[in-house]
Design a protein around this motif. Structure first.
Motif, PDB file in Angstrom:
ATOM      1  N   SER A 259      58.422  29.710  37.604  1.00  0.00           N
ATOM      2  CA  SER A 259      57.284  30.297  38.314  1.00  0.00           C
ATOM      3  C   SER A 259      56.013  30.234  37.475  1.00  0.00           C
ATOM      4  N   ILE A 260      56.129  30.607  36.214  1.00  0.00           N
ATOM      5  CA  ILE A 260      54.958  30.570  35.335  1.00  0.00           C
ATOM      6  C   ILE A 260      54.458  29.135  35.183  1.00  0.00           C
ATOM      7  N   ALA A 261      55.382  28.177  35.078  1.00  0.00           N
ATOM      8  CA  ALA A 261      54.992  26.771  34.967  1.00  0.00           C
ATOM      9  C   ALA A 261      54.197  26.340  36.194  1.00  0.00           C
ATOM     10  N   ALA A 262      54.686  26.684  37.385  1.00  0.00           N
ATOM     11  CA  ALA A 262      53.988  26.314  38.617  1.00  0.00           C
ATOM     12  C   ALA A 262      52.615  26.975  38.701  1.00  0.00           C
ATOM     13  N   ILE A 263      52.534  28.231  38.283  1.00  0.00           N
ATOM     14  CA  ILE A 263      51.270  28.958  38.335  1.00  0.00           C
ATOM     15  C   ILE A 263      50.256  28.350  37.378  1.00  0.00           C
ATOM     16  N   VAL A 264      50.688  28.026  36.171  1.00  0.00           N
ATOM     17  CA  VAL A 264      49.789  27.428  35.179  1.00  0.00           C
ATOM     18  C   VAL A 264      49.343  26.042  35.632  1.00  0.00           C
ATOM     19  N   ILE A 265      50.275  25.250  36.146  1.00  0.00           N
ATOM     20  CA  ILE A 265      49.920  23.933  36.666  1.00  0.00           C
ATOM     21  C   ILE A 265      48.898  24.074  37.797  1.00  0.00           C
ATOM     22  N   GLY A 266      49.020  25.142  38.576  1.00  0.00           N
ATOM     23  CA  GLY A 266      48.094  25.381  39.678  1.00  0.00           C
ATOM     24  C   GLY A 266      46.732  25.872  39.263  1.00  0.00           C
ATOM     25  N   GLY A 267      46.495  26.017  37.965  1.00  0.00           N
ATOM     26  CA  GLY A 267      45.153  26.345  37.494  1.00  0.00           C
ATOM     27  C   GLY A 267      44.881  27.813  37.255  1.00  0.00           C
ATOM     28  N   THR A 268      45.873  28.676  37.381  1.00  0.00           N
ATOM     29  CA  THR A 268      45.660  30.096  37.108  1.00  0.00           C
ATOM     30  C   THR A 268      45.685  30.337  35.605  1.00  0.00           C
ATOM     31  N   SER A 269      44.690  31.071  35.118  1.00  0.00           N
ATOM     32  CA  SER A 269      44.571  31.328  33.683  1.00  0.00           C
ATOM     33  C   SER A 269      45.463  32.491  33.270  1.00  0.00           C
ATOM     34  N   LEU A 270      46.229  32.301  32.205  1.00  0.00           N
ATOM     35  CA  LEU A 270      47.094  33.371  31.703  1.00  0.00           C
ATOM     36  C   LEU A 270      46.292  34.517  31.097  1.00  0.00           C
ATOM     37  N   SER A 271      45.020  34.291  30.808  1.00  0.00           N
ATOM     38  CA  SER A 271      44.171  35.363  30.286  1.00  0.00           C
ATOM     39  C   SER A 271      43.572  36.209  31.397  1.00  0.00           C
ATOM     40  N   GLY A 272      43.776  35.808  32.651  1.00  0.00           N
ATOM     41  CA  GLY A 272      43.344  36.606  33.783  1.00  0.00           C
ATOM     42  C   GLY A 272      41.964  36.249  34.308  1.00  0.00           C
ATOM     43  N   GLY A 273      41.690  36.720  35.527  1.00  0.00           N
ATOM     44  CA  GLY A 273      40.372  36.555  36.116  1.00  0.00           C
ATOM     45  C   GLY A 273      40.152  35.245  36.843  1.00  0.00           C
ATOM     46  N   LYS A 274      41.064  34.310  36.747  1.00  0.00           N
ATOM     47  CA  LYS A 274      40.890  32.992  37.356  1.00  0.00           C
ATOM     48  C   LYS A 274      42.217  32.512  37.905  1.00  0.00           C
ATOM     49  N   GLY A 275      42.171  31.966  39.126  1.00  0.00           N
ATOM     50  CA  GLY A 275      43.378  31.419  39.710  1.00  0.00           C
ATOM     51  C   GLY A 275      43.365  31.549  41.220  1.00  0.00           C
ATOM     52  N   SER A 276      44.352  30.953  41.860  1.00  0.00           N
ATOM     53  CA  SER A 276      44.440  31.007  43.317  1.00  0.00           C
ATOM     54  C   SER A 276      45.870  30.771  43.760  1.00  0.00           C
ATOM     55  N   VAL A 277      46.194  31.305  44.916  1.00  0.00           N
ATOM     56  CA  VAL A 277      47.513  31.075  45.505  1.00  0.00           C
ATOM     57  C   VAL A 277      47.637  29.622  45.946  1.00  0.00           C
ATOM     58  N   GLU A 278      46.522  29.035  46.423  1.00  0.00           N
ATOM     59  CA  GLU A 278      46.561  27.632  46.837  1.00  0.00           C
ATOM     60  C   GLU A 278      46.989  26.746  45.676  1.00  0.00           C
TER      61      GLU A 278
END
Length: 334
Positions: A259-278
């Motif tokens: 899940s974390i791999a998919a989220i990071v690949i999708g452009g969501t920042s692990l530091s927060g404040g940036k990202g999208s479900v798309e």
């Protein structure tokens, strides 16, 4: 207020923004499709595509829920344990003849409770999310093993239309679990984009103190994100159990990493404040398609693990806009 904006232009703008924000992932996905055309044309058989959609569903549901948490700057490593223990709870209740919807409710309630515990530890005790959720992951994984004595719980004699839909059923040619995944993704996009709570999620991730000073109820926001993540992980546990007709105590062993791999690949920042479900959805599809491609071409499992890590790094590098400048600055600092 009058405007010259043409009908439908808002949707075009949203689509353009989606493509722009996830251009790197889309390019990578297109490259993978080209490789499929060359090395595994059997991928495009209808049955295989249906299987890929079904395989993506559980990971996708978990990843969408965790996206809320990561946008706030947190993380949830307990999703694998929640998936396993909720699948066991659902399987046990179903096996002993309880109503299917009662079994689902109990599984989801367990996910909500775990989310509350995670949120409480992070907010009120000040434990780092990584440590708190890692501890809860160990607890939930142990509970899953304890509840079934380490033996998978079968319930094949209790099959029903609901179990078929959540597991191996289709509506037309579209798998039921994928429909559920898509519906949850759409609802999550609407919440993050158009509901005040969604704006609060981003503001907490961008600046916790700034959000608090602006009047955002930061405690409530963080607690709700962990509850959302917990209930989504529990729902994925139900989907997994229905697909296999068995509750397995180690079913979610790699779910947090995937899940974390998919989220990071999708452009969501692990530091927060940036990202999208798309972006998360694109990441899930990319990872699932690559895994299927490697299986079709007969690549050994241990090589697949290596390829998965390479793809994650490549996707992140493609998404870094100032990569050359960063490399130059790092080189000067040697």
């Amino acid at each position: 207020m009058l405007t010259n904006e043409k009908p439908g232009s808002a949707y075009k703008t949203a689509a353009t923004k989606l493509i722009k924000n996830n251009a790197a992932m889309l390019v990578l996905l297109v490259a993978v499709v080209v490789l499929i055309f060359i090395f595994a044309p059997q991928f495009f058989r209808l049955q295989n595509i249906v299987n890929v959609a079904r395989q993506a569903s559980a990971t996708g549901i978990v990843a969408v829920g965790m996206t809320f948490v990561i946008i706030t700057g947190g993380i949830d490593l307990s999703v694998g344990g929640v998936l396993a223990v909720s699948g066991i709870v659902f399987s046990l209740l179903t096996r002993f003849g309880y109503d299917i919807w009662l079994a689902i409710f109990c599984a989801l309630l367990l996910g909500i409770i775990v989310g509350i515990v995670n949120g409480f530890g992070v907010i009120f005790w000040g434990i780092q999310p990584f440590i708190m959720t890692l501890a809860i992951s160990s607890i939930t994984a142990g509970l899953a093993l304890l509840m079934c004595d380490g033996i998978p719980v079968e319930f094949t004699t209790a099959q029903s239309a609901e179990i078929d839909f959540f597991g191996n059923g289709n509506i037309g040619v579209i798998p039921g679990p994928f429909i559920l995944f898509a519906a949850l993704a759409v609802v999550s996009v609407v919440i993050l984009r158009y509901v005040p709570f969604g704006r609060y999620v981003y503001s907490v991730g961008s600046s916790f103190e700034g959000a608090r000073l602006a009047g955002v109820r930061t405690t409530r926001v963080i607690m709700l994100t962990y509850m959302i993540c917990g209930v989504f992980a529990a729902l994925a546990g139900v989907v997994t159990a229905c697909r296999l007709y068995v509750g397995h105590p180690v079913a979610g062993s790699t779910m947090a990493l995937d899940s974390i791999a998919a989220i990071v690949i999708g452009g969501t920042s692990l530091s927060g404040g940036k990202g999208s479900v798309e972006g998360t959805v694109i990441g899930v599809i990319l990872m699932t398609v690559v895994a299927n491609l490697l299986n079709l071409t007969g690549v050994p499992t241990y090589i697949q693990q290596i390829m998965k890590g390479i793809i994650i790094i490549l996707a992140i590098l493609l998404s870094i806009k100032d990569l050359k400048q960063r490399m130059k600055e790092a080189w000067r600092g040697l």
